[in-house]
Design a protein around this motif. Structure first.
Motif, PDB file in Angstrom:
ATOM      1  N   GLU A  88      -2.051 -20.845   1.201  1.00 57.91           N
ATOM      2  CA  GLU A  88      -0.914 -20.822   0.282  1.00 57.91           C
ATOM      3  C   GLU A  88      -0.557 -19.374  -0.026  1.00 57.91           C
ATOM      4  O   GLU A  88      -1.291 -18.449   0.331  1.00 57.91           O
ATOM      5  CB  GLU A  88      -1.286 -21.530  -1.018  1.00 57.91           C
ATOM      6  N   THR A  89       0.557 -19.203  -0.728  1.00 55.26           N
ATOM      7  CA  THR A  89       0.915 -17.876  -1.237  1.00 55.26           C
ATOM      8  C   THR A  89       0.927 -17.829  -2.761  1.00 55.26           C
ATOM      9  O   THR A  89       0.726 -16.773  -3.346  1.00 55.26           O
ATOM     10  CB  THR A  89       2.306 -17.436  -0.756  1.00 55.26           C
ATOM     11  N   ASP A  90       1.203 -18.948  -3.414  1.00 46.31           N
ATOM     12  CA  ASP A  90       1.435 -18.972  -4.856  1.00 46.31           C
ATOM     13  C   ASP A  90       2.577 -18.025  -5.215  1.00 46.31           C
ATOM     14  O   ASP A  90       2.658 -17.536  -6.342  1.00 46.31           O
ATOM     15  CB  ASP A  90       0.175 -18.614  -5.656  1.00 46.31           C
ATOM     16  N   GLY A  91       3.442 -17.744  -4.223  1.00 50.25           N
ATOM     17  CA  GLY A  91       4.561 -16.845  -4.471  1.00 50.25           C
ATOM     18  C   GLY A  91       5.459 -17.371  -5.586  1.00 50.25           C
ATOM     19  O   GLY A  91       5.535 -18.571  -5.814  1.00 50.25           O
ATOM     20  N   PRO A  92       6.124 -16.459  -6.278  1.00 50.11           N
ATOM     21  CA  PRO A  92       6.209 -15.019  -6.001  1.00 50.11           C
ATOM     22  C   PRO A  92       5.106 -14.161  -6.615  1.00 50.11           C
ATOM     23  O   PRO A  92       5.269 -12.949  -6.783  1.00 50.11           O
ATOM     24  CB  PRO A  92       7.565 -14.651  -6.619  1.00 50.11           C
ATOM     25  N   TRP A  93       3.970 -14.759  -6.963  1.00 51.01           N
ATOM     26  CA  TRP A  93       2.854 -13.972  -7.493  1.00 51.01           C
ATOM     27  C   TRP A  93       2.540 -12.813  -6.540  1.00 51.01           C
ATOM     28  O   TRP A  93       2.408 -13.022  -5.338  1.00 51.01           O
ATOM     29  CB  TRP A  93       1.615 -14.847  -7.662  1.00 51.01           C
ATOM     30  N   PRO A  94       2.437 -11.575  -7.049  1.00 54.49           N
ATOM     31  CA  PRO A  94       2.197 -10.419  -6.180  1.00 54.49           C
ATOM     32  C   PRO A  94       0.712 -10.237  -5.854  1.00 54.49           C
ATOM     33  O   PRO A  94      -0.158 -10.628  -6.635  1.00 54.49           O
ATOM     34  CB  PRO A  94       2.701  -9.243  -7.029  1.00 54.49           C
ATOM     35  N   PHE A  95       0.443  -9.608  -4.723  1.00 53.60           N
ATOM     36  CA  PHE A  95      -0.928  -9.363  -4.291  1.00 53.60           C
ATOM     37  C   PHE A  95      -1.198  -7.873  -4.132  1.00 53.60           C
ATOM     38  O   PHE A  95      -0.278  -7.056  -4.102  1.00 53.60           O
ATOM     39  CB  PHE A  95      -1.224 -10.130  -2.996  1.00 53.60           C
ATOM     40  N   GLU A  96      -2.487  -7.557  -4.040  1.00 51.93           N
ATOM     41  CA  GLU A  96      -2.904  -6.166  -3.946  1.00 51.93           C
ATOM     42  C   GLU A  96      -3.397  -5.868  -2.529  1.00 51.93           C
ATOM     43  O   GLU A  96      -2.989  -6.521  -1.578  1.00 51.93           O
ATOM     44  CB  GLU A  96      -3.982  -5.905  -5.007  1.00 51.93           C
ATOM     45  N   GLY A  97      -4.301  -4.902  -2.402  1.00 54.73           N
ATOM     46  CA  GLY A  97      -4.806  -4.556  -1.078  1.00 54.73           C
ATOM     47  C   GLY A  97      -3.684  -4.156  -0.149  1.00 54.73           C
ATOM     48  O   GLY A  97      -2.785  -3.391  -0.533  1.00 54.73           O
ATOM     49  N   PRO A  98      -3.668  -4.695   1.067  1.00 53.46           N
ATOM     50  CA  PRO A  98      -2.624  -4.328   2.033  1.00 53.46           C
ATOM     51  C   PRO A  98      -1.243  -4.866   1.661  1.00 53.46           C
ATOM     52  O   PRO A  98      -0.244  -4.494   2.285  1.00 53.46           O
ATOM     53  CB  PRO A  98      -3.123  -4.966   3.341  1.00 53.46           C
ATOM     54  N   PHE A  99      -1.184  -5.729   0.641  1.00 55.79           N
ATOM     55  CA  PHE A  99       0.089  -6.318   0.223  1.00 55.79           C
ATOM     56  C   PHE A  99       0.666  -5.645  -1.023  1.00 55.79           C
ATOM     57  O   PHE A  99       1.684  -6.088  -1.552  1.00 55.79           O
ATOM     58  CB  PHE A  99      -0.097  -7.816  -0.062  1.00 55.79           C
ATOM     59  N   GLN A 100       0.011  -4.587  -1.480  1.00 55.32           N
ATOM     60  CA  GLN A 100       0.442  -3.882  -2.683  1.00 55.32           C
ATOM     61  C   GLN A 100       1.914  -3.470  -2.581  1.00 55.32           C
ATOM     62  O   GLN A 100       2.335  -2.841  -1.614  1.00 55.32           O
ATOM     63  CB  GLN A 100      -0.411  -2.631  -2.892  1.00 55.32           C
ATOM     64  N   GLY A 101       2.713  -3.876  -3.580  1.00 54.62           N
ATOM     65  CA  GLY A 101       4.112  -3.481  -3.626  1.00 54.62           C
ATOM     66  C   GLY A 101       5.043  -4.319  -2.774  1.00 54.62           C
ATOM     67  O   GLY A 101       6.263  -4.089  -2.783  1.00 54.62           O
ATOM     68  N   LEU A 102       4.496  -5.297  -2.057  1.00 58.17           N
ATOM     69  CA  LEU A 102       5.324  -6.136  -1.187  1.00 58.17           C
ATOM     70  C   LEU A 102       5.698  -7.432  -1.893  1.00 58.17           C
ATOM     71  O   LEU A 102       4.909  -7.998  -2.656  1.00 58.17           O
ATOM     72  CB  LEU A 102       4.577  -6.467   0.106  1.00 58.17           C
ATOM     73  N   ALA A 103       6.913  -7.910  -1.628  1.00 64.44           N
ATOM     74  CA  ALA A 103       7.326  -9.208  -2.154  1.00 64.44           C
ATOM     75  C   ALA A 103       6.545 -10.295  -1.433  1.00 64.44           C
ATOM     76  O   ALA A 103       6.411 -10.270  -0.200  1.00 64.44           O
ATOM     77  CB  ALA A 103       8.827  -9.405  -1.942  1.00 64.44           C
TER      78      ALA A 103
END
Length: 257
Positions: A204-219
């Protein structure tokens, strides 16, 4: 083949142009299970499902908010019943772990949330629908008690976090869990993935919840699940292709898509 299903996303929380881009630019995404936050959220998810065949709506009341008043609850339940044939599941429902920790108030009305969750479980059982759960850490065993009490077989614990004893209980009961992109960088989640059988797992993504690590700052976008699959393949010692196929099979079977 890299076909995937986003088993838990709040699509209604995205802007119209973002939704259009997610649906039209992602041929590898077969479907998205769009869970609801409240009545207005459920109504928008229904409209999205009517516009886009990939969108499979779930209707419920997210627990990390104040309890609805009696009128709002009655309106929600009446609306859900009148549209039950359009929904793929009851959700998102559960218990307010983070809200309760934030409030740190001994008078917090937890019993009211338990009663609301039970009401949704009764409907899931009556209508033979899967139930999508927000139940983490200390709340997970309590929710397992309620699932067993109401003989609910199809339970999906999204973004699950909990101890090994609860993990074994979920596995034994045949419940499913799903992993977000944080499986790429969160050791706690990676350890859970090692323990849970691959045939009871979804992504899942649980979007639009933001993520960290390599996804930092990405929608947050369903394409991020490709990285989740890659991580699962390494943790499980399976080929990437095997994991894609197994996750797709799991999700289609669980949600009868």
């Amino acid at each position: 083949m890299k076909s995937m299903i986003d088993s838990h996303i709040h699509l209604d929380h995205y802007k119209d142009e973002e939704i259009e881009a997610i649906i039209s630019s992602s041929p590898s995404i077969q479907s998205v299970i769009s869970v609801s936050y409240d009545l207005e959220s459920a109504k928008r998810n229904l409209l999205l499902s009517e516009k886009y065949s990939k969108v499979k709506p779930a209707f419920g009341y997210h627990p990390e908010q104040s309890l609805p008043n009696s009128e709002d609850l009655a309106n929600l339940m009446t609306w859900i019943e009148s549209h039950k044939e359009k929904m793929i599941a009851i959700g998102e429902v559960g218990l307010p772990y983070y809200l309760r920790m934030e409030k740190a108030d001994p008078s917090f009305p937890l019993q009211g949330y338990i009663e609301l969750l039970e009401a949704f479980m009764v409907l899931a059982k009556k209508w033979e629908k899967p139930i999508v759960l927000h139940a983490v850490y200390d709340d997970a065993p309590a929710v397992c008690d309620l699932l067993e009490k109401h003989s609910i077989a199809k339970a999906h614990f999204h973004w699950f976090k909990g101890d090994s004893k609860t993990i074994q209980r979920l596995i034994k009961n045949g419940y499913f869990i799903s992993f977000t992109p944080d499986i790429v960088y969160e050791e706690e989640i990676r350890e859970i993935a090692k323990m849970f059988p691959i045939d009871q797992v979804m992504v899942e993504t649980d979007g639009p919840w933001p993520f960290e690590g390599p996804f930092q700052g990405l929608a947050t976008h369903p394409k991020m699940m490709n990285e989740s699959v890659s991580s699962l393949s390494k943790l499980k010692g399976m080929s990437v292709q095997e994991v894609y196929c197994q996750l797709l099979k799991n999700t289609k079977s669980f949600y009868t898509i």
